[in-house]
Design a protein around this motif. Structure first.
Motif, PDB file in Angstrom:
ATOM      1  N   HIS A 111       0.947  -1.057  -0.505  1.00 18.91           N
ATOM      2  CA  HIS A 111       0.193   0.157   0.043  1.00 18.91           C
ATOM      3  C   HIS A 111       1.055   1.218   0.282  1.00 18.91           C
ATOM      4  O   HIS A 111       0.321   2.400   0.603  1.00 18.91           O
ATOM      5  N   GLN A 112       2.503   1.051  -0.201  1.00 19.87           N
ATOM      6  CA  GLN A 112       3.366   2.052  -0.301  1.00 19.87           C
ATOM      7  C   GLN A 112       3.145   3.113   0.307  1.00 19.87           C
ATOM      8  O   GLN A 112       3.108   4.176   0.446  1.00 19.87           O
ATOM      9  N   LEU A 113       3.164   2.523   1.606  1.00 21.85           N
ATOM     10  CA  LEU A 113       3.131   3.026   3.977  1.00 21.85           C
ATOM     11  C   LEU A 113       4.229   2.912   3.871  1.00 21.85           C
ATOM     12  O   LEU A 113       5.574   1.433   3.401  1.00 21.85           O
ATOM     13  N   PRO A 114       5.771   3.870   4.393  1.00 23.52           N
ATOM     14  CA  PRO A 114       6.819   3.613   4.886  1.00 23.52           C
ATOM     15  C   PRO A 114       7.101   2.730   5.551  1.00 23.52           C
ATOM     16  O   PRO A 114       6.090   2.342   6.206  1.00 23.52           O
ATOM     17  N   ARG A 115       8.240   1.966   5.140  1.00 20.06           N
ATOM     18  CA  ARG A 115       8.453   1.236   6.362  1.00 20.06           C
ATOM     19  C   ARG A 115       9.943   1.540   6.977  1.00 20.06           C
ATOM     20  O   ARG A 115      10.746   1.606   5.430  1.00 20.06           O
ATOM     21  N   ILE A 116      10.385   1.917   8.026  1.00 15.68           N
ATOM     22  CA  ILE A 116      11.293   2.134   8.455  1.00 15.68           C
ATOM     23  C   ILE A 116      11.990   1.059   9.305  1.00 15.68           C
ATOM     24  O   ILE A 116      11.193   0.562  10.943  1.00 15.68           O
ATOM     25  N   PHE A 117      13.079   1.124   9.998  1.00 11.61           N
ATOM     26  CA  PHE A 117      13.743  -0.291  10.536  1.00 11.61           C
ATOM     27  C   PHE A 117      15.640   0.940  11.629  1.00 11.61           C
ATOM     28  O   PHE A 117      15.780   1.253  11.129  1.00 11.61           O
ATOM     29  N   THR A 118      14.603   0.884  12.994  1.00 14.19           N
ATOM     30  CA  THR A 118      15.884   1.982  14.085  1.00 14.19           C
ATOM     31  C   THR A 118      16.336   0.524  14.407  1.00 14.19           C
ATOM     32  O   THR A 118      15.370  -0.650  15.262  1.00 14.19           O
TER      33      THR A 118
END
Length: 256
Positions: A111-118
């Motif tokens: 759904h083109q939602l940003p995915r962030i990894f920290t």
């Protein structure tokens, strides 16, 4: 039957009283002042039902629902070997559903939602990192290039839109993350990873203060004990975030 039980100290903290007062108010297996049942373990220790304390919160005006905003990002913290591998001194001891987390991230990407990894990083030349390392010496193993600080194999094939390192407890303390989220039109943060009582809690509170809708899918958040996880999620749900099932979050994404 009772899968969410709190200790005396956790329940007392939630109710704003001392543990000794909570014990003193008990009469015939019930804390009548609050209408709270007392459950005894086989070893005779008192436990309290998290759902009943949630009800008490609702009665006094806590635990409303903020819901989702218009556009979400999924932010994953410390799903690394350090926090997931059995035997690591930093490993969580509660289940974290890696399959559900992979589904969540995959659907976010669809759904083109940003995915962030920290990931948490320890740097001896960083003032706060040294300070945190004194309080929590196990963190000092989290060097940038260490095996322990590599992403867990279950998420290795996820093409995250943004990967970042931080010496801080809250992900949002990173210099430009809020600017990135604003540029993507994000008003909702879906948080996952470890630990509920540490970085997840700090990030949830800071995000809420920044005006974000904060969503916590319970199956993809872990901590070092079940009571600590249950207590933290109960408190966050009461004050700063919505704690939901993963399926509820996936259903919202599917409607976008």
């Amino acid at each position: 039957m009772y899968d969410k039980l709190l200790t005396v100290s956790d329940a007392a903290r939630m109710l704003g009283i001392s543990a000794s007062t909570l014990r003193r108010l008990e009469e015939n297996g019930e804390v009548k002042t609050f209408g709270l049942k007392v459950v005894y373990t086989p070893g005779g220790q008192r436990r309290y039902l998290a759902d009943e304390i949630q009800r008490i919160y609702a009665q006094v005006g806590f635990a409303g629902k903020i819901g989702f905003g218009q556009r979400a990002a999924v932010l994953v913290r410390d799903v690394t070997h350090a926090f997931l591998d059995v035997g690591s001194t930093l490993a969580i001891s509660t289940p974290l559903d890696k399959i559900a987390l992979h589904r969540l991230l995959t659907q976010a990407g669809d759904h083109q939602l940003p995915r962030i990894f920290t990931k948490t990083i320890y740097r001896a030349d960083h003032e706060f990192s040294r300070l945190w390392g004194k309080k929590f010496p196990s963190l000092t193993v989290l060097k940038d290039d260490s095996y322990l600080n590599q992403i867990d194999d279950a998420l290795a094939d996820i093409p995250f839109d943004r990967c970042q390192e931080t010496c801080y407890i809250s992900d949002l303390h990173h210099d430009d993350l809020m600017g990135y989220l604003a540029s993507q039109g994000i008003d909702t943060l879906i948080l996952a990873g470890a630990t509920a009582s540490g970085s997840i809690r700090a990030t949830a509170i800071e995000a809420f203060q920044q005006g974000m809708h904060v969503i916590l899918p319970r199956e993809v958040i872990g901590d070092r004990s079940k009571s600590l996880l249950d207590f933290t999620l109960l408190d966050l749900n009461a004050r700063y975030a919505d704690v939901l099932n993963v399926e509820d979050v996936l259903a919202w994404m599917a409607e976008k």
